[in-house]
Scaffold this motif. Structure first.
Motif, mmCIF file in Angstrom:
data_model
loop_
_atom_site.group_PDB
_atom_site.id
_atom_site.type_symbol
_atom_site.label_atom_id
_atom_site.label_comp_id
_atom_site.label_asym_id
_atom_site.label_seq_id
_atom_site.Cartn_x
_atom_site.Cartn_y
_atom_site.Cartn_z
ATOM 1 N N LEU A 46 -7.407 -3.024 7.236
ATOM 2 C CA LEU A 46 -6.011 -2.921 7.912
ATOM 3 C C LEU A 46 -6.287 -2.643 9.410
ATOM 4 O O LEU A 46 -7.314 -2.452 10.034
ATOM 5 C CB LEU A 46 -5.655 -1.541 7.593
ATOM 6 N N ALA A 76 -2.135 5.338 7.000
ATOM 7 C CA ALA A 76 -2.876 5.338 5.867
ATOM 8 C C ALA A 76 -3.456 6.571 5.470
ATOM 9 O O ALA A 76 -3.293 7.186 4.431
ATOM 10 C CB ALA A 76 -3.471 3.947 5.179
ATOM 11 N N LEU A 77 -4.384 6.859 6.532
ATOM 12 C CA LEU A 77 -5.203 7.960 6.447
ATOM 13 C C LEU A 77 -4.348 9.259 6.665
ATOM 14 O O LEU A 77 -4.448 10.207 5.920
ATOM 15 C CB LEU A 77 -6.091 8.003 7.653
ATOM 16 N N ARG A 90 0.878 -1.209 -0.012
ATOM 17 C CA ARG A 90 -0.017 0.227 0.006
ATOM 18 C C ARG A 90 0.877 1.282 -0.017
ATOM 19 O O ARG A 90 0.307 2.031 -0.687
ATOM 20 C CB ARG A 90 -0.911 0.042 1.251
ATOM 21 N N SER A 139 -13.692 7.040 9.334
ATOM 22 C CA SER A 139 -12.369 7.234 8.593
ATOM 23 C C SER A 139 -12.392 8.448 8.005
ATOM 24 O O SER A 139 -11.400 9.480 7.992
ATOM 25 C CB SER A 139 -11.670 6.044 7.644
ATOM 26 N N THR A 193 -8.162 1.653 2.641
ATOM 27 C CA THR A 193 -7.959 1.062 3.985
ATOM 28 C C THR A 193 -8.536 -0.163 4.442
ATOM 29 O O THR A 193 -8.689 -0.575 5.648
ATOM 30 C CB THR A 193 -8.119 2.125 4.944
ATOM 31 N N MET A 219 -3.912 1.668 9.695
ATOM 32 C CA MET A 219 -4.851 2.385 8.938
ATOM 33 C C MET A 219 -4.731 3.985 9.558
ATOM 34 O O MET A 219 -4.897 4.905 8.455
ATOM 35 C CB MET A 219 -6.229 2.014 9.433
ATOM 36 N N THR A 223 -14.877 5.778 0.426
ATOM 37 C CA THR A 223 -14.850 4.907 1.539
ATOM 38 C C THR A 223 -16.014 4.573 1.822
ATOM 39 O O THR A 223 -17.220 5.132 1.642
ATOM 40 C CB THR A 223 -14.030 5.438 2.674
#
Length: 308
Positions: free
Chosen positions: A177, A185-186, A153, A208, A174, A182, A203
């Motif tokens: 994860l 990633a965010l 990723r 998130s 995401t 996560m 999403t």
């Protein structure tokens, strides 16, 4: 500043039924939204609501049996198929949902370098971004099957970052994860906006979206029903405008955990008026006459004649 504008956009697919009868299923209809520089617009909605399909339409990678209407503008100009091809992966980049987008037969370092602008030192840029995402230098010589899910990723994020794209489309980046990965990633997606890109974050997870987005666009049955600032998603949803958005918010476990009655209509069976009317507790006969237009209400936009 608006970078990408989607106006009254629709997508249908040509299909054949028994006897070679040709039909067109409307999967996206009358969709409107705008991406702004330095901002994240999160797209949320149930599976099948048209979120990923919109991303593919913007990138110009819809299948051959798709028909579109309406307009998509990039920097004020119509995004024609020729412009989509020229800009794809350069000024408009995708962070895909699946790591299968990586070429299994090419070392990942080389894959990232292909997205670096020609005028730059591709190797130097790739190594710098790998260092930023905590990928060791030896990673560049690996093939996708040798990477962990988190590493893969980050390689995909690296590809988008080195492109210097003005528009980043992160399509469900995401799922599956753990909380630590996560969060990372965010944060990485938020960085794209912080350096000036316009970001579309697709999403199904409202939580998130609330952590990094500036506005949230809610999709239902292939259209936008509301676009609202993230600040409106609080308490019992009193600041939200559309009945579906309110129901979606109250259906979350941390809120009232109240399920939404009924199911989203299939593209071949869309109601004539408001698409949510068959499930809406506020529906009146007027709601069945024609589809409501998007309109401004309290610093947001909504597709409902009852919103105020």
């Amino acid at each position: 500043m608006a970078i990408l504008e989607v106006e009254n956009f629709s997508v249908s697919f040509k299909q054949y039924k028994a006897g070679l009868k040709q039909i067109h299923n409307q999967v996206i209809s009358s969709l409107d939204l705008t991406l702004e520089a330095g901002k994240i617009l999160a797209i949320v909605g149930a599976s099948g609501s048209g979120k990923s399909l919109l991303a593919h339409a913007i990138l110009g990678i819809l299948p051959g049996n798709a028909r579109t209407s309406g307009t998509i503008k990039y920097q004020g100009e119509i995004l024609t198929p020729a412009r989509q091809k020229a800009l794809r992966g350069k000024e408009i980049a995708l962070v895909p949902q699946s790591v299968n987008y990586l070429d299994p037969l090419m070392q990942v370092g080389k894959q990232v370098r292909t997205s670096v602008k020609i005028s730059e030192d591709a190797v130097g840029v790739q190594r710098k971004v790998f260092e930023r995402y905590q990928l060791k230098q030896e990673t560049e010589s690996m093939y996708p099957f040798q990477l962990s899910g988190g590493m893969a990723r980050r390689v995909l994020l690296s590809t988008a970052m080195v492109s210097g794209a003005n528009v980043i489309i992160a399509d469900e980046p995401t799922p599956g994860l753990d909380p630590v990965v996560m969060k990372e990633a965010l944060q990485n997606i938020r960085e794209f906006a912080d350096i000036g890109s316009a970001v579309m974050f697709i999403t199904h997870d409202i939580d998130s979206a609330l952590r990094i987005a500036d506005h949230i666009a809610v999709f239902y049955a292939g259209t936008t029903v509301e676009i609202a600032p993230v600040e409106n998603f609080t308490n019992k949803g009193e600041e939200l405008r559309h009945p579906y958005t309110k129901a979606l918010w109250r259906a979350l476990p941390q809120n009232d955990f109240i399920p939404i009655a009924g199911t989203m209509p299939h593209p071949s069976e869309l109601p004539t008026g408001c698409l949510f009317a068959p499930r809406c507790p506020l529906a009146t006969p007027e709601c069945n006459e024609e589809k409501p237009q998007m309109r401004d209400v309290r610093d947001g936009m909504v597709r409902c004649i009852h919103a105020n």
